[in-house]
Write an enzyme that holds these catalytic residues in place. Sequence first.
Site, PDB file in Angstrom:
ATOM      1  N   ASP A  14      25.527  -5.596  13.385  1.00 45.98           N
ATOM      2  CA  ASP A  14      24.907  -4.304  13.698  1.00 45.98           C
ATOM      3  C   ASP A  14      25.046  -3.996  15.187  1.00 45.98           C
ATOM      4  O   ASP A  14      25.291  -2.852  15.586  1.00 45.98           O
ATOM      5  CB  ASP A  14      23.423  -4.344  13.295  1.00 45.98           C
ATOM      6  CG  ASP A  14      22.806  -2.969  13.167  1.00 45.98           C
ATOM      7  OD1 ASP A  14      23.180  -2.077  13.942  1.00 45.98           O
ATOM      8  OD2 ASP A  14      21.931  -2.783  12.311  1.00 45.98           O
ATOM      9  N   HIS A 205      14.264  -4.255   8.161  1.00 48.34           N
ATOM     10  CA  HIS A 205      15.288  -4.018   9.201  1.00 48.34           C
ATOM     11  C   HIS A 205      14.874  -2.756   9.947  1.00 48.34           C
ATOM     12  O   HIS A 205      14.827  -1.677   9.362  1.00 48.34           O
ATOM     13  CB  HIS A 205      16.648  -3.841   8.508  1.00 48.34           C
ATOM     14  CG  HIS A 205      17.788  -3.503   9.437  1.00 48.34           C
ATOM     15  ND1 HIS A 205      18.766  -4.425   9.768  1.00 48.34           N
ATOM     16  CD2 HIS A 205      18.121  -2.357  10.070  1.00 48.34           C
ATOM     17  CE1 HIS A 205      19.652  -3.841  10.585  1.00 48.34           C
ATOM     18  NE2 HIS A 205      19.285  -2.581  10.773  1.00 48.34           N
ATOM     19  N   HIS A 207      14.782  -0.267  13.608  1.00 56.37           N
ATOM     20  CA  HIS A 207      15.415   0.167  14.856  1.00 56.37           C
ATOM     21  C   HIS A 207      14.374   0.762  15.791  1.00 56.37           C
ATOM     22  O   HIS A 207      13.358   1.302  15.349  1.00 56.37           O
ATOM     23  CB  HIS A 207      16.529   1.176  14.565  1.00 56.37           C
ATOM     24  CG  HIS A 207      17.783   0.543  14.063  1.00 56.37           C
ATOM     25  ND1 HIS A 207      18.904   0.391  14.830  1.00 56.37           N
ATOM     26  CD2 HIS A 207      18.086  -0.009  12.866  1.00 56.37           C
ATOM     27  CE1 HIS A 207      19.851  -0.209  14.131  1.00 56.37           C
ATOM     28  NE2 HIS A 207      19.388  -0.464  12.925  1.00 56.37           N
ATOM     29  N   CYS A 238      24.149   2.654  14.381  1.00 55.65           N
ATOM     30  CA  CYS A 238      24.902   2.860  13.152  1.00 55.65           C
ATOM     31  C   CYS A 238      25.961   3.910  13.443  1.00 55.65           C
ATOM     32  O   CYS A 238      25.636   5.014  13.875  1.00 55.65           O
ATOM     33  CB  CYS A 238      23.990   3.322  12.013  1.00 55.65           C
ATOM     34  SG  CYS A 238      24.918   3.703  10.506  1.00 55.65           S
TER      35      CYS A 238
HETATM   36 MG    MG Z   1      20.920  -1.334  11.548  1.00 59.30          MG
END
Ligand code: MG
Length: 269
Positions: A14, A205, A207, A238
């Site tokens: 990522d 997950h 951000h 992303c």
């Molecule tokens: Mg990600």
Amino acid sequence: MTRKVEILDVAARDGLQNEPGVVPTGVKVELIRRLIETGVRRLEVASFVNPKKVPQMADAEEVLARLPKRDDVVYVGLVLNRRGFERAVAAGCREIGMVVVASDTFNRRNQGVSTDESISEWLQIAREAHAAGVRAQVTIAAACGCPFEGEVPVDRVIAIAERVAEGNPHEIAFADTIGVGAPAQVTEIFTRARAALPGIPLRGHFHNTRNTGLANAYAALQAGASTLDASCGGIGGCPFAPAATGNIPTEDLVYMLHRSGMSTGVSLE
Ligand code: MG
């Protein structure tokens, strides 16, 4: 009893996937090797996607080939379809992570097919993974909101989770791919997922686009998540999600969890 939380470091995937330049394979391998030295035992190390679309991940096979072979470390390969799955297995991944995006528009931008088609693809991958003895888990992306469609109803997220659960995944993750989520929403998603998916481990997950990432991580843990993704240095984003910025930093997550009386197996020093 100290609660143990598993950390899956996603910096090599990522994180580096979103660097403007291509990081040399040797540097990636050294990053992963040093992360293992800190105590991390599960790492997302590559994405088996079209190298024309994501040139930063074009060396996925070579990264896997050059990593230290250790029985106590799991390297995860990210895949978006069966072709990627076959590449990941051939490269020696002992675990694959498939992605299904909760919003149809984002799924089409990210992997070129509808959400329904990705769910079918996952179910086929899951069958083949079980037959091959490869651990398979699935992430439901954009679970807290979509850059193209806006709000994603929790009902839809849970309905998708129930369908992917038919593939008997090792784990289901809910990802706030663009960093729009807030703790109350995360609490609702994980609480409902836990009720709807008995016996399936849950992962989060998050951000830090709006600096809610660590609060969301804590909310997910309180609602039953057993594993959290994080990225050392907070790198990540992303490529197909405008304005998405870094993952929650592994070092800040470790600090917060240790100060909260939990253990991670990772040394902050
Ligand atoms: Mg990600």
